[in-house]
Design a protein around this motif. Structure first.
Motif, PDB file in Angstrom:
ATOM      1  N   UNK A 119      30.816  -2.986  56.685  1.00  0.00           N
ATOM      2  CA  UNK A 119      31.835  -3.621  55.848  1.00  0.00           C
ATOM      3  C   UNK A 119      33.252  -3.325  56.337  1.00  0.00           C
ATOM      4  N   UNK A 120      33.560  -2.053  56.533  1.00  0.00           N
ATOM      5  CA  UNK A 120      34.909  -1.682  56.972  1.00  0.00           C
ATOM      6  C   UNK A 120      35.188  -2.151  58.391  1.00  0.00           C
ATOM      7  N   UNK A 121      34.148  -2.257  59.205  1.00  0.00           N
ATOM      8  CA  UNK A 121      34.314  -2.763  60.568  1.00  0.00           C
ATOM      9  C   UNK A 121      34.770  -4.216  60.549  1.00  0.00           C
ATOM     10  N   UNK A 122      34.278  -4.985  59.590  1.00  0.00           N
ATOM     11  CA  UNK A 122      34.707  -6.380  59.438  1.00  0.00           C
ATOM     12  C   UNK A 122      36.219  -6.440  59.214  1.00  0.00           C
ATOM     13  N   UNK A 123      36.718  -5.624  58.293  1.00  0.00           N
ATOM     14  CA  UNK A 123      38.150  -5.631  58.007  1.00  0.00           C
ATOM     15  C   UNK A 123      38.958  -5.149  59.208  1.00  0.00           C
ATOM     16  N   UNK A 124      38.480  -4.099  59.866  1.00  0.00           N
ATOM     17  CA  UNK A 124      39.204  -3.557  61.016  1.00  0.00           C
ATOM     18  C   UNK A 124      39.315  -4.590  62.132  1.00  0.00           C
ATOM     19  N   UNK A 125      38.266  -5.372  62.331  1.00  0.00           N
ATOM     20  CA  UNK A 125      38.298  -6.407  63.368  1.00  0.00           C
ATOM     21  C   UNK A 125      39.302  -7.500  63.017  1.00  0.00           C
ATOM     22  N   UNK A 126      39.306  -7.937  61.763  1.00  0.00           N
ATOM     23  CA  UNK A 126      40.231  -8.996  61.351  1.00  0.00           C
ATOM     24  C   UNK A 126      41.676  -8.511  61.419  1.00  0.00           C
ATOM     25  N   UNK A 127      41.895  -7.255  61.057  1.00  0.00           N
ATOM     26  CA  UNK A 127      43.247  -6.689  61.099  1.00  0.00           C
ATOM     27  C   UNK A 127      43.720  -6.420  62.520  1.00  0.00           C
ATOM     28  N   UNK A 128      42.821  -6.481  63.492  1.00  0.00           N
ATOM     29  CA  UNK A 128      43.196  -6.241  64.880  1.00  0.00           C
ATOM     30  C   UNK A 128      43.106  -4.794  65.300  1.00  0.00           C
ATOM     31  N   UNK A 129      42.439  -3.975  64.499  1.00  0.00           N
ATOM     32  CA  UNK A 129      42.331  -2.549  64.804  1.00  0.00           C
ATOM     33  C   UNK A 129      41.163  -2.248  65.736  1.00  0.00           C
ATOM     34  N   UNK A 130      40.199  -3.169  65.804  1.00  0.00           N
ATOM     35  CA  UNK A 130      39.053  -3.043  66.706  1.00  0.00           C
ATOM     36  C   UNK A 130      38.914  -4.365  67.456  1.00  0.00           C
ATOM     37  N   UNK A 131      38.855  -4.354  68.783  1.00  0.00           N
ATOM     38  CA  UNK A 131      38.725  -5.621  69.520  1.00  0.00           C
ATOM     39  C   UNK A 131      37.311  -6.189  69.445  1.00  0.00           C
ATOM     40  N   UNK A 132      37.227  -7.502  69.385  1.00  0.00           N
ATOM     41  CA  UNK A 132      35.933  -8.168  69.474  1.00  0.00           C
ATOM     42  C   UNK A 132      35.428  -8.107  70.909  1.00  0.00           C
ATOM     43  N   UNK A 133      34.125  -8.199  71.060  1.00  0.00           N
ATOM     44  CA  UNK A 133      33.526  -8.324  72.385  1.00  0.00           C
ATOM     45  C   UNK A 133      33.054  -9.753  72.640  1.00  0.00           C
TER      46      UNK A 133
END
Length: 249
Positions: A38-52
């Motif tokens: 769940x939190x990974x979803x938000x982090x990805x949208x916020x730009x805190x974790x890059x998509x692969x």
């Protein structure tokens, strides 16, 4: 305005593989047990974790697309985030915590503080402007964090477990503040929680995550009527009996 997210990434042994869209004016809740992503979803949208692999599009504007190498940094995305644990700056007053985003975008201190006062007034806590986070109650700190997330006029508001670690009475009070805030917010609202009661109280539509993948989606009524995961069934059983389920169940 719509948020479209096609999220694919791997962190260690965990893989997130999720695609969804969220329209403006609707609160979308992502629910699931601890570790579901769940939190990974938000982090990805916020730009805190890059998509692969995949892409994120908000209001027709591309925030990230792996195939073409486009990736806006967090500060360039019109996204407000209410972090789990709030992440208020302990060395700053409530006022300067709220003004922080505007200052980071180059607004002068006087103007940023004036706008921060306005937001604190909206949440009924302007008299607490000079207090540090440690001097605030849980409910007051949540209001400060909400004001900070909204002051830069985001197109999407992301809330990560906004009611976690609050006592029962404060939880009800803050839930009502969130209900009013999300109801008035004109953009896209995305909430993550492992508490089904919070999702049902605040959201129009639910996404149920299980091990990084979509297990179910629908209105709160549809999900409650036919829960698709063992975790949801355990929460509903606990709801009926008044017991407390293990969040990792």
């Amino acid at each position: 305005m719509t948020l479209r997210a096609d999220l694919h990434l791997t962190l260690g042994e965990f893989t997130l593989d999720l695609a969804f869209s969220a329209p403006e004016g609707e609160v979308l809740a992502v629910v699931g047990q601890n570790g579901a992503g769940k939190s990974t979803v938000l982090a990805a949208i916020a730009g805190l974790i890059p998509l692969q692999r995949g892409e994120i599009v908000l209001d027709g504007h591309l925030l990230e697309r792996v195939a073409t190498g486009i990736r806006l940094p967090p500060q360039a995305r019109r996204v407000g985030v209410l972090f789990q644990g709030l992440a208020l700056f302990e060395h700053l007053s409530a006022l300067d915590n709220v003004a922080y985003g505007l200052r980071a975008r180059g607004l002068d201190k006087r103007s940023a503080r004036a706008r921060a006062h306005t937001w604190l007034e909206r949440f009924g806590i302007d008299e607490l402007a000079q207090r540090r986070p440690r001097e605030l109650s849980g409910g007051q700190a949540q209001r400060v964090a909400l004001a900070r997330a909204l002051i830069c006029e985001p197109q999407a508001l992301l809330l990560d477990e906004p009611l976690v670690a609050l006592d029962a009475q404060t939880r009800l009070e803050v839930r009502e503040v969130l209900r009013e805030t999300l109801g008035a917010f004109a953009g896209v609202s995305l909430l993550v929680t492992h508490e089904l009661d919070d999702a049902v109280a605040l959201a129009d539509h639910l996404l149920v995550l299980d091990a990084g993948k979509l297990a179910q989606e629908g209105s709160p009524e549809q999900v409650i009527r036919a829960p698709a995961t063992a975790h949801l069934r355990a929460m509903l059983s606990a709801r009926r009996t008044g017991s407390t389920p293990d969040p990792g169940t």
